[in-house]
Scaffold this motif. Sequence first.
Motif, PDB file in Angstrom:
ATOM      1  N   THR A 248       3.779   3.392   2.286  1.00 32.62           N
ATOM      2  CA  THR A 248       2.713   3.338   1.284  1.00 32.62           C
ATOM      3  C   THR A 248       1.401   2.879   1.925  1.00 32.62           C
ATOM      4  N   VAL A 249       0.380   3.713   1.772  1.00 31.25           N
ATOM      5  CA  VAL A 249      -0.937   3.403   2.327  1.00 31.25           C
ATOM      6  C   VAL A 249      -1.743   2.575   1.341  1.00 31.25           C
ATOM      7  N   TYR A 250      -1.711   2.982   0.066  1.00 28.08           N
ATOM      8  CA  TYR A 250      -2.524   2.304  -0.941  1.00 28.08           C
ATOM      9  C   TYR A 250      -1.970   2.633  -2.326  1.00 28.08           C
ATOM     10  N   ILE A 251      -2.070   1.666  -3.238  1.00 24.51           N
ATOM     11  CA  ILE A 251      -1.705   1.883  -4.646  1.00 24.51           C
ATOM     12  C   ILE A 251      -3.000   2.043  -5.424  1.00 24.51           C
ATOM     13  N   THR A 252      -3.188   3.188  -6.057  1.00 18.88           N
ATOM     14  CA  THR A 252      -4.439   3.460  -6.761  1.00 18.88           C
ATOM     15  C   THR A 252      -4.537   2.636  -8.041  1.00 18.88           C
ATOM     16  N   SER A 253      -5.720   2.687  -8.668  1.00 18.91           N
ATOM     17  CA  SER A 253      -5.929   1.949  -9.917  1.00 18.91           C
ATOM     18  C   SER A 253      -5.011   2.460 -11.018  1.00 18.91           C
ATOM     19  N   LYS A 254      -4.501   3.685 -10.859  1.00 20.27           N
ATOM     20  CA  LYS A 254      -3.566   4.250 -11.839  1.00 20.27           C
ATOM     21  C   LYS A 254      -2.115   4.017 -11.432  1.00 20.27           C
ATOM     22  N   LYS A 255      -1.919   3.114 -10.455  1.00 15.32           N
ATOM     23  CA  LYS A 255      -0.583   2.723  -9.980  1.00 15.32           C
ATOM     24  C   LYS A 255       0.158   3.875  -9.299  1.00 15.32           C
ATOM     25  N   HIS A 256      -0.602   4.785  -8.714  1.00 19.29           N
ATOM     26  CA  HIS A 256       0.001   5.881  -7.964  1.00 19.29           C
ATOM     27  C   HIS A 256       0.008   5.514  -6.486  1.00 19.29           C
ATOM     28  N   ALA A 257       1.168   5.620  -5.864  1.00 25.78           N
ATOM     29  CA  ALA A 257       1.292   5.275  -4.451  1.00 25.78           C
ATOM     30  C   ALA A 257       0.858   6.449  -3.584  1.00 25.78           C
ATOM     31  N   ILE A 258      -0.069   6.187  -2.681  1.00 25.33           N
ATOM     32  CA  ILE A 258      -0.500   7.210  -1.736  1.00 25.33           C
ATOM     33  C   ILE A 258       0.330   7.047  -0.472  1.00 25.33           C
ATOM     34  N   THR A 259       1.085   8.074  -0.132  1.00 22.73           N
ATOM     35  CA  THR A 259       1.963   8.041   1.032  1.00 22.73           C
ATOM     36  C   THR A 259       1.824   9.356   1.796  1.00 22.73           C
ATOM     37  N   PRO A 260       2.208   9.359   3.077  1.00 22.25           N
ATOM     38  CA  PRO A 260       2.209  10.636   3.806  1.00 22.25           C
ATOM     39  C   PRO A 260       3.291  11.558   3.262  1.00 22.25           C
ATOM     40  N   LYS A 261       3.095  12.869   3.447  1.00 27.68           N
ATOM     41  CA  LYS A 261       4.046  13.857   2.945  1.00 27.68           C
ATOM     42  C   LYS A 261       4.549  14.784   4.041  1.00 27.68           C
ATOM     43  N   SER A 262       4.163  14.533   5.281  1.00 30.35           N
ATOM     44  CA  SER A 262       4.621  15.362   6.391  1.00 30.35           C
ATOM     45  C   SER A 262       4.567  14.527   7.667  1.00 30.35           C
ATOM     46  N   PRO A 263       5.281  14.956   8.714  1.00 31.81           N
ATOM     47  CA  PRO A 263       5.223  14.211   9.979  1.00 31.81           C
ATOM     48  C   PRO A 263       3.798  14.100  10.536  1.00 31.81           C
ATOM     49  N   ALA A 264       2.996  15.148  10.369  1.00 29.75           N
ATOM     50  CA  ALA A 264       1.613  15.098  10.864  1.00 29.75           C
ATOM     51  C   ALA A 264       0.798  14.058  10.093  1.00 29.75           C
ATOM     52  N   GLN A 265       1.000  13.992   8.782  1.00 30.07           N
ATOM     53  CA  GLN A 265       0.295  12.982   7.994  1.00 30.07           C
ATOM     54  C   GLN A 265       0.737  11.573   8.387  1.00 30.07           C
ATOM     55  N   LYS A 266       2.007  11.398   8.661  1.00 27.57           N
ATOM     56  CA  LYS A 266       2.509  10.095   9.108  1.00 27.57           C
ATOM     57  C   LYS A 266       1.894   9.718  10.454  1.00 27.57           C
ATOM     58  N   ALA A 267       1.816  10.689  11.370  1.00 23.15           N
ATOM     59  CA  ALA A 267       1.200  10.441  12.672  1.00 23.15           C
ATOM     60  C   ALA A 267      -0.277  10.085  12.518  1.00 23.15           C
ATOM     61  N   TYR A 268      -0.931  10.712  11.567  1.00 24.11           N
ATOM     62  CA  TYR A 268      -2.356  10.473  11.285  1.00 24.11           C
ATOM     63  C   TYR A 268      -2.566   9.040  10.794  1.00 24.11           C
ATOM     64  N   ILE A 269      -1.726   8.605   9.869  1.00 22.76           N
ATOM     65  CA  ILE A 269      -1.833   7.241   9.338  1.00 22.76           C
ATOM     66  C   ILE A 269      -1.560   6.218  10.434  1.00 22.76           C
ATOM     67  N   ASP A 270      -0.528   6.459  11.232  1.00 20.37           N
ATOM     68  CA  ASP A 270      -0.227   5.540  12.338  1.00 20.37           C
ATOM     69  C   ASP A 270      -1.385   5.494  13.335  1.00 20.37           C
ATOM     70  N   ALA A 271      -2.014   6.651  13.572  1.00 21.17           N
ATOM     71  CA  ALA A 271      -3.154   6.690  14.497  1.00 21.17           C
ATOM     72  C   ALA A 271      -4.306   5.845  13.953  1.00 21.17           C
ATOM     73  N   MET A 272      -4.570   5.940  12.643  1.00 21.50           N
ATOM     74  CA  MET A 272      -5.660   5.157  12.052  1.00 21.50           C
ATOM     75  C   MET A 272      -5.367   3.664  12.116  1.00 21.50           C
ATOM     76  N   ARG A 273      -4.095   3.290  12.104  1.00 22.17           N
ATOM     77  CA  ARG A 273      -3.733   1.882  12.216  1.00 22.17           C
ATOM     78  C   ARG A 273      -3.915   1.362  13.638  1.00 22.17           C
ATOM     79  N   ASN A 274      -3.723   2.250  14.609  1.00 26.21           N
ATOM     80  CA  ASN A 274      -3.609   1.787  15.994  1.00 26.21           C
ATOM     81  C   ASN A 274      -4.783   2.135  16.900  1.00 26.21           C
ATOM     82  N   PHE A 275      -5.686   3.001  16.447  1.00 30.77           N
ATOM     83  CA  PHE A 275      -6.798   3.419  17.287  1.00 30.77           C
ATOM     84  C   PHE A 275      -8.117   3.208  16.553  1.00 30.77           C
ATOM     85  N   ASP A 276      -9.181   2.946  17.314  1.00 34.26           N
ATOM     86  CA  ASP A 276     -10.494   2.710  16.718  1.00 34.26           C
ATOM     87  C   ASP A 276     -11.211   3.998  16.340  1.00 34.26           C
ATOM     88  N   ILE A 277     -10.937   5.080  17.061  1.00 33.59           N
ATOM     89  CA  ILE A 277     -11.544   6.379  16.749  1.00 33.59           C
ATOM     90  C   ILE A 277     -10.427   7.411  16.632  1.00 33.59           C
TER      91      ILE A 277
END
Length: 327
Positions: A102-131
């Motif tokens: 889970t990346v973020y819970i919206t104001s409507k209580k909807h959980a934003i999560t990745p839906k594919s391996p590429a999206q998961k890699a993208y989120i991990d990259a944003m956590r671990n890299f500055d650019i």
Amino acid sequence: MDDNKKTKVTFSDIELSRQLFGEQNSNLRKIGDAVGVAIHARGNSVFIQGDPIAASLAQNVLKQLYSLLKSGYPVYPNDIDYAVRTLSKDDRIQLRDIFMDTVYITSKKHAITPKSPAQKAYIDAMRNFDIVFGIGPAGTGKTYLAMAMAVAALSKGQASRIILTRPAVEAGEALGFLPGDLTEKVDPYLRPLYDALHDMMRFEKVSNLMQQGVIEVAPIAFMRGRTLNDSFIILDEAQNTTSEQMKMFLTRIGFTSKAVITGDITQVDLPPDRSSGLVQAKNILQDIPGIEFVFFSKSDVVRHKLVQDIISAYEQLDASKTEAGHP
């Protein structure tokens, strides 16, 4: 020998199995149609009949979706499409590792999560890299997930402000020809960023944060001459930046800041004599430590399934025109 023998799968929790099967077994039909097998339910068991490889895929999808339900993840119809697509490409992938992040819970209580391996890699990259560069077709969640990460960073105190920017118009930034004052000229080009923001936070909160300068939405020309410290910065539609604009943007980044650059290098709207800053960055920056590139494909599109069908229909039309020798 019958290659299409039935495979039986039984789920221990009757209530969860009903959620998995869907109303009037709609989820089972969806999985069966997507994989190419027949799936029938009896009580809390399912019977899968079809090609052994397809049946194994259907069984894997069902078991992993059931595991998600047991973990409290609400499986939606679109998740079935994502699950089938992901496990079709690699049956060793664990959906829990992707869908439960889970990346973020919206104001409507909807959980934003990745839906594919590429999206998961993208989120991990944003956590671990500055650019981080997210490159791929529209509908793959590049901007939306970056926005979710930015809002999450702000709410956790990991960033003191969010700056959202994009080229104001397709061919450079010739705003003088547009009617209205500067805000009226720029707003239509920034509207997708506002839409994503309002999808995650209440309108009033967004308005207050913008008035305080905590969230800033501006065309890329407004970045010139600034140093952006302690910020989460998103450059959207970066394929329409010039080389000079991209260099200017990347050199604005200050201490404890993150920058995410998104775009589709197949949709450059710059004049033929101007090279895309995103294309150039992809060619010269990939070997620099601390900068991460994540590439998306059509299989990562997370919009309504009809959008995928429409894209495929137009692709077939273009292909038929090409074969017939028409432009």
